[in-house]
Design a protein around this motif. Structure first.
Motif, short mmCIF file in Angstrom:
data_model
loop_
_atom_site.label_atom_id
_atom_site.label_comp_id
_atom_site.label_asym_id
_atom_site.label_seq_id
_atom_site.Cartn_x
_atom_site.Cartn_y
_atom_site.Cartn_z
N ARG A 29 0.81 -1.15 -0.04
CA ARG A 29 0.08 0.02 -0.07
C ARG A 29 0.96 1.18 0.07
O ARG A 29 1.81 1.52 1.10
CB ARG A 29 -0.80 0.06 1.15
CG ARG A 29 -1.92 -1.04 1.29
CD ARG A 29 -2.73 -1.18 2.59
NE ARG A 29 -1.75 -1.47 3.75
CZ ARG A 29 -2.28 -1.68 4.82
NH1 ARG A 29 -3.39 -1.26 5.28
NH2 ARG A 29 -1.30 -2.02 5.92
N PHE A 30 0.62 2.19 -1.13
CA PHE A 30 1.49 3.18 -1.31
C PHE A 30 0.70 4.32 -1.90
O PHE A 30 -0.35 4.35 -2.44
CB PHE A 30 2.74 3.08 -2.32
CG PHE A 30 3.87 2.23 -1.77
CD1 PHE A 30 4.82 3.05 -1.16
CD2 PHE A 30 3.66 0.72 -1.80
CE1 PHE A 30 6.01 2.13 -0.83
CE2 PHE A 30 4.95 0.28 -1.13
CZ PHE A 30 6.10 0.71 -0.68
N GLY A 31 0.97 5.67 -1.30
CA GLY A 31 0.50 6.94 -1.43
C GLY A 31 1.46 7.96 -1.81
O GLY A 31 2.64 8.03 -1.49
N VAL A 32 1.16 9.34 -1.66
CA VAL A 32 1.42 10.50 -1.54
C VAL A 32 0.89 11.53 -0.53
O VAL A 32 -0.07 11.54 -0.55
CB VAL A 32 1.50 11.05 -2.95
CG1 VAL A 32 2.16 12.79 -2.80
CG2 VAL A 32 2.11 10.31 -4.08
N ILE A 81 -2.50 13.31 0.09
CA ILE A 81 -2.91 13.82 -1.26
C ILE A 81 -3.40 12.57 -2.01
O ILE A 81 -4.35 12.70 -2.65
CB ILE A 81 -1.59 14.52 -1.99
CG1 ILE A 81 -1.56 15.81 -1.17
CG2 ILE A 81 -2.02 14.79 -3.37
CD1 ILE A 81 -0.28 16.34 -1.67
N ILE A 82 -2.80 11.64 -1.86
CA ILE A 82 -3.39 10.23 -2.42
C ILE A 82 -3.10 9.09 -1.61
O ILE A 82 -2.15 8.67 -1.22
CB ILE A 82 -2.38 9.83 -3.87
CG1 ILE A 82 -2.61 10.81 -4.91
CG2 ILE A 82 -2.94 8.40 -4.32
CD1 ILE A 82 -1.72 10.62 -5.99
N SER A 83 -4.32 8.71 -1.05
CA SER A 83 -4.43 7.78 0.18
C SER A 83 -3.56 6.44 -0.45
O SER A 83 -3.51 5.86 -1.46
CB SER A 83 -5.75 7.44 0.16
OG SER A 83 -6.38 8.59 0.84
N CYS A 84 -2.95 5.98 0.59
CA CYS A 84 -2.37 4.48 0.10
C CYS A 84 -3.29 3.41 -0.15
O CYS A 84 -4.27 3.06 0.22
CB CYS A 84 -1.49 3.91 1.41
SG CYS A 84 -0.19 4.86 1.99
N GLN A 100 -6.35 12.67 -7.11
CA GLN A 100 -6.10 13.18 -5.64
C GLN A 100 -7.43 12.28 -4.89
O GLN A 100 -8.34 12.10 -5.45
CB GLN A 100 -6.12 14.60 -5.47
CG GLN A 100 -7.16 15.49 -5.74
CD GLN A 100 -8.59 15.32 -4.97
OE1 GLN A 100 -8.40 14.97 -3.72
NE2 GLN A 100 -9.45 15.68 -5.52
N SER A 101 -6.99 11.92 -3.69
CA SER A 101 -8.10 11.32 -2.77
C SER A 101 -8.40 12.13 -1.44
O SER A 101 -8.40 11.29 -0.41
CB SER A 101 -7.88 9.93 -2.73
OG SER A 101 -6.64 9.79 -2.19
N ILE A 102 -7.94 13.42 -1.48
CA ILE A 102 -7.90 14.31 -0.13
C ILE A 102 -9.32 14.10 0.51
O ILE A 102 -10.40 14.08 -0.17
CB ILE A 102 -7.89 15.69 -0.60
CG1 ILE A 102 -6.36 15.98 -1.13
CG2 ILE A 102 -8.20 16.62 0.70
CD1 ILE A 102 -6.01 17.24 -1.62
N ASP A 103 -9.19 13.75 1.87
CA ASP A 103 -10.51 13.46 2.43
C ASP A 103 -11.22 12.16 2.30
O ASP A 103 -12.50 12.39 2.51
CB ASP A 103 -11.63 14.83 2.46
CG ASP A 103 -10.80 16.02 3.15
OD1 ASP A 103 -9.96 15.76 3.76
OD2 ASP A 103 -11.09 17.13 2.91
N SER A 104 -10.74 11.48 1.42
CA SER A 104 -11.61 10.34 0.87
C SER A 104 -11.87 9.40 2.35
O SER A 104 -12.78 8.60 2.43
CB SER A 104 -11.06 9.53 -0.15
OG SER A 104 -9.73 8.90 -0.11
N ARG A 105 -10.79 9.27 3.22
CA ARG A 105 -10.69 8.43 4.37
C ARG A 105 -11.48 9.16 5.46
O ARG A 105 -12.39 8.65 6.03
CB ARG A 105 -9.42 7.73 4.49
CG ARG A 105 -8.93 6.75 3.66
CD ARG A 105 -7.47 6.29 4.03
NE ARG A 105 -7.47 5.80 5.43
CZ ARG A 105 -6.72 6.09 6.20
NH1 ARG A 105 -5.65 6.95 6.12
NH2 ARG A 105 -6.63 5.53 7.33
#
Length: 229
Positions: free
Chosen positions: A36-39, A82-85, A156-161
């Motif tokens: 699992r990787f992200g930024v 910025i990008i969830s793992c 981007q996936s900001i605030d997705s979790r």
């Protein structure tokens, strides 16, 4: 959000779960198969604060030696995920320069960011040092990042979790069954209001990272500095 009330409520509810042995064990911490990787955009406390945190963890290790403790190099505060793992994310088609432009735009006119590390709290799966921003600068930066990224075409996936609003640092995770939950809570209570120190953010890092921000799996993409430095 009143951070003090939030941390206190988190401690209360998590303590009850831990004492009733309804806490969460993370089985993936030591698995090399975890991809699992992200930024992430993050900051790191100074050496003095890290030394104070290690003194606290030394006390924890006497009670729970087999849990996962963050080394100094991994201790951080997340500014924004910025990008969830995720297991399918790589840097293959990631345009670092475009992301940096958005971040630099967001940093314009952001005032000095100060963080007070005071006290310790819990989640059902971890122990965290409580961070308190000295003013609204961190929240202003986060709101600018949200707006600027959401108004761009970048992935981007900001605030997705969840919508990040705290300034904590996770320092220990439960990777095995706890030996003595009651004693663990007692150690945490001893440091509930402990002053670990204050620092002013001098550098913000954009990194490609795994779920636990382990140094060996982290790639620094860019260091950014606030305008007044």
């Amino acid at each position: 959000m009143n951070l003090s009330e939030h941390y206190t409520e988190l401690f209360k509810t998590s303590s009850e779960l831990i004492l009733s042995e309804n806490y969460i064990i993370d089985p993936k911490i030591c698995h090399v198969s975890d991809k699992r990787f992200g930024v992430t955009l993050l900051v790191r406390p100074n050496a003095e604060i890290k030394a104070n945190i290690q003194a606290f963890m030394k006390e924890l290790k006497k009670t729970e030696p087999d849990q996962y403790y963050y080394p100094n190099a991994d201790i951080h505060i997340t500014i924004m995920s910025i990008i969830s793992c995720a297991e399918d994310f790589t840097l293959e088609n990631f345009s670092t320069s475009d992301y940096i432009k958005i971040i630099e735009k967001s940093l314009v006119d952001v005032n000095e960011i100060g963080i007070d590390y005071v006290g310790v709290t819990l989640s059902p799966s971890a122990i965290m040092i409580q961070g308190f921003p000295s003013d609204d600068s961190l929240n202003i930066l986060r709101d600018k990042l949200r707006d600027n990224f959401k108004n761009s075409s970048l992935t981007q996936s900001i605030d997705s979790r969840y919508s990040i609003s705290t300034a904590h640092s996770t320092v220990m995770r439960f990777q095995k069954k706890l030996d003595n939950p009651k004693k663990l809570i007692e150690v945490v209570e001893k440091f509930r209001n402990h002053n670990f120190g204050k620092f002013t953010v001098e550098k913000i890092e954009l990194v490609y990272n795994d779920w636990y921000q382990r140094e060996r799996n982290t790639l620094n993409l860019c260091d950014l500095y606030l305008k007044f430095f």
